[in-house]
Design a protein around this motif. Structure first.
Motif, PDB file in Angstrom:
ATOM      1  N   ARG A   1      23.263  -9.385  36.661  1.00  0.00           N
ATOM      2  CA  ARG A   1      23.411  -8.228  35.773  1.00  0.00           C
ATOM      3  C   ARG A   1      24.284  -8.620  34.589  1.00  0.00           C
ATOM      4  NH1 ARG A   1      23.847  -5.943  40.977  1.00  0.00           N
ATOM      5  NH2 ARG A   1      22.315  -4.291  41.414  1.00  0.00           N
ATOM      6  N   GLY A   2      24.183  -7.846  33.526  1.00  0.00           N
ATOM      7  CA  GLY A   2      24.992  -8.101  32.343  1.00  0.00           C
ATOM      8  C   GLY A   2      24.164  -8.023  31.083  1.00  0.00           C
ATOM      9  N   GLU A   3      24.742  -8.502  29.981  1.00  0.00           N
ATOM     10  CA  GLU A   3      24.068  -8.473  28.692  1.00  0.00           C
ATOM     11  C   GLU A   3      24.244  -9.803  27.981  1.00  0.00           C
ATOM     12  OE1 GLU A   3      23.926  -3.923  27.030  1.00  0.00           O
ATOM     13  OE2 GLU A   3      25.670  -5.149  26.499  1.00  0.00           O
ATOM     14  N   VAL A   4      23.171 -10.282  27.359  1.00  0.00           N
ATOM     15  CA  VAL A   4      23.233 -11.474  26.528  1.00  0.00           C
ATOM     16  C   VAL A   4      22.565 -11.152  25.191  1.00  0.00           C
ATOM     17  CG1 VAL A   4      23.311 -13.131  28.426  1.00  0.00           C
ATOM     18  CG2 VAL A   4      21.094 -12.318  27.586  1.00  0.00           C
ATOM     19  N   ILE A   5      22.703 -12.038  24.240  1.00  0.00           N
ATOM     20  CA  ILE A   5      22.170 -11.788  22.904  1.00  0.00           C
ATOM     21  C   ILE A   5      20.717 -12.238  22.776  1.00  0.00           C
ATOM     22  CG2 ILE A   5      22.418 -12.365  20.453  1.00  0.00           C
ATOM     23  CD1 ILE A   5      25.411 -12.596  20.935  1.00  0.00           C
ATOM     24  N   TRP A   6      20.385 -13.370  23.450  1.00  0.00           N
ATOM     25  CA  TRP A   6      19.066 -13.967  23.282  1.00  0.00           C
ATOM     26  C   TRP A   6      18.282 -13.909  24.587  1.00  0.00           C
ATOM     27  CZ3 TRP A   6      18.011 -15.510  18.342  1.00  0.00           C
ATOM     28  CH2 TRP A   6      19.112 -15.741  17.511  1.00  0.00           C
TER      29      TRP A   6
ATOM     30  N   HIS B   1      16.267 -16.224  25.615  1.00  0.00           N
ATOM     31  CA  HIS B   1      16.267 -17.525  26.275  1.00  0.00           C
ATOM     32  C   HIS B   1      17.490 -17.692  27.171  1.00  0.00           C
ATOM     33  CE1 HIS B   1      19.486 -19.663  24.109  1.00  0.00           C
ATOM     34  NE2 HIS B   1      19.087 -19.033  23.013  1.00  0.00           N
ATOM     35  N   GLN B   2      18.598 -16.988  26.865  1.00  0.00           N
ATOM     36  CA  GLN B   2      19.770 -17.039  27.743  1.00  0.00           C
ATOM     37  C   GLN B   2      19.467 -16.342  29.069  1.00  0.00           C
ATOM     38  OE1 GLN B   2      22.391 -15.107  24.913  1.00  0.00           O
ATOM     39  NE2 GLN B   2      23.475 -17.027  24.495  1.00  0.00           N
ATOM     40  N   ARG B   3      18.779 -15.241  28.987  1.00  0.00           N
ATOM     41  CA  ARG B   3      18.381 -14.498  30.187  1.00  0.00           C
ATOM     42  C   ARG B   3      17.451 -15.339  31.061  1.00  0.00           C
ATOM     43  NH1 ARG B   3      14.096 -11.225  31.605  1.00  0.00           N
ATOM     44  NH2 ARG B   3      14.595  -9.432  32.905  1.00  0.00           N
ATOM     45  N   GLN B   4      16.488 -15.999  30.423  1.00  0.00           N
ATOM     46  CA  GLN B   4      15.532 -16.816  31.164  1.00  0.00           C
ATOM     47  C   GLN B   4      16.189 -18.069  31.739  1.00  0.00           C
ATOM     48  OE1 GLN B   4      12.594 -15.753  31.887  1.00  0.00           O
ATOM     49  NE2 GLN B   4      12.677 -13.942  30.553  1.00  0.00           N
TER      50      GLN B   4
ATOM     51  N   VAL C   1      19.457  -8.769  33.893  1.00  0.00           N
ATOM     52  CA  VAL C   1      20.200  -9.016  32.660  1.00  0.00           C
ATOM     53  C   VAL C   1      19.430  -8.420  31.488  1.00  0.00           C
ATOM     54  CG1 VAL C   1      21.113 -10.782  31.109  1.00  0.00           C
ATOM     55  CG2 VAL C   1      21.224 -11.119  33.593  1.00  0.00           C
ATOM     56  N   SER C   2      20.111  -7.704  30.623  1.00  0.00           N
ATOM     57  CA  SER C   2      19.468  -7.085  29.468  1.00  0.00           C
ATOM     58  C   SER C   2      19.858  -7.809  28.183  1.00  0.00           C
ATOM     59  CB  SER C   2      19.863  -5.597  29.370  1.00  0.00           C
ATOM     60  OG  SER C   2      21.260  -5.451  29.226  1.00  0.00           O
ATOM     61  N   ILE C   3      19.114  -7.509  27.118  1.00  0.00           N
ATOM     62  CA  ILE C   3      19.363  -8.110  25.812  1.00  0.00           C
ATOM     63  C   ILE C   3      20.173  -7.138  24.962  1.00  0.00           C
ATOM     64  CG2 ILE C   3      18.323  -9.214  23.810  1.00  0.00           C
ATOM     65  CD1 ILE C   3      17.656 -10.541  26.478  1.00  0.00           C
TER      66      ILE C   3
ATOM     67  N   VAL D   1      16.393  -8.242  20.291  1.00  0.00           N
ATOM     68  CA  VAL D   1      15.094  -7.765  20.770  1.00  0.00           C
ATOM     69  C   VAL D   1      15.147  -7.531  22.279  1.00  0.00           C
ATOM     70  CG1 VAL D   1      12.675  -8.385  21.109  1.00  0.00           C
ATOM     71  CG2 VAL D   1      13.795  -8.875  18.943  1.00  0.00           C
ATOM     72  N   ARG D   2      14.748  -6.338  22.700  1.00  0.00           N
ATOM     73  CA  ARG D   2      14.695  -6.011  24.122  1.00  0.00           C
ATOM     74  C   ARG D   2      13.273  -6.020  24.670  1.00  0.00           C
ATOM     75  NH1 ARG D   2      19.366  -3.592  26.427  1.00  0.00           N
ATOM     76  NH2 ARG D   2      21.029  -3.250  24.902  1.00  0.00           N
TER      77      ARG D   2
END
Length: 216
Positions: free
Chosen positions: A113-118, A120-123, A142-144, A206-207
């Motif tokens: 869980r959490g938030e990232v900017i990109w 590709h970071q989530r993936q 994880v959300s954008i 972008v979400r």
């Protein structure tokens, strides 16, 4: 066109040929080109490898998974050990800000869980955790996090599309609503479609990317 029986035979042969997968407990059923895998594998890495293997077989229209991960005794770890391993691997990733992703572990299932900017970071986070010893599954929540107004970068997206040698940007239409980008219009090849989608996802904040592109 392959019959379902021939496709089943090809999928089973491909799974058996792949040395990274123990296919002894994997069942394969095919109906109208849709492949269903059932049974179990020894770890999560084998489950994802099975998906890649099936998708490279010619004639497969879709893949459904009823494939469980059954960790052997030597591969099992406590949830505390799993959580610590996930935290350590994420902290060691240079592309993911430390502390941006929170981790919980239950019965070998790691939830992020959490938030990232990109995107590709989530993936990347999910990919890193998949390969960890003792992880039976990964739930990526994880959300954008928006960084800038999407309307302000709309012209940059269009410019990025035009820079692509294989892409005719004039036939692609971009609309922005909140944090969602919709791509519509016409493309001539898969590479054009993938480049357009990748360019949209590369925009900070972008979400979601809605693909309405059609082939001509």
């Amino acid at each position: 066109m392959k019959t379902d029986k021939q496709l089943q035979k090809d999928v089973m042969a491909e799974l058996s040929w792949e040395s990274s997968i123990n296919a002894a407990h994997i069942g394969v059923e095919v109906e109208q080109g849709v492949v269903t895998l059932s049974g179990y594998v020894d770890n999560l890495a084998q489950k994802w490898a099975a998906e890649r293997v099936v998708k490279r077989v010619g004639g497969v229209r879709a893949v459904a998974f009823d494939l469980a991960v059954r960790l052997a005794g030597a591969d099992r770890r406590t949830d505390t050990d799993v959580a610590l391993a996930v935290v350590n691997v994420l902290d060691g990733a240079s592309t993911i800000p430390k502390g941006a992703i929170q981790v919980t572990a239950e019965d070998g299932v790691a939830t992020l869980r959490g938030e990232v900017i990109w995107d590709h970071q989530r993936q990347t986070a999910e990919s890193l955790v998949r390969g960890l010893h003792g992880v039976a599954n990964v739930i990526n929540m994880v959300s954008i996090k928006p960084k800038v107004s999407l309307m302000a970068v709309r012209s940059e997206i269009e410019a990025a599309l035009k820079r692509r040698a294989h892409l005719d940007a004039q036939d692609i239409h971009i609309t922005v609503e909140g944090d969602a980008i919709t791509l519509s219009g016409k493309v001539h090849h898969w590479i054009e479609k993938n480049l357009a989608i990748h360019s949209a996802w590369s925009t900070p904040g972008v979400r979601s990317v809605i693909d309405k592109l059609v082939f001509v």
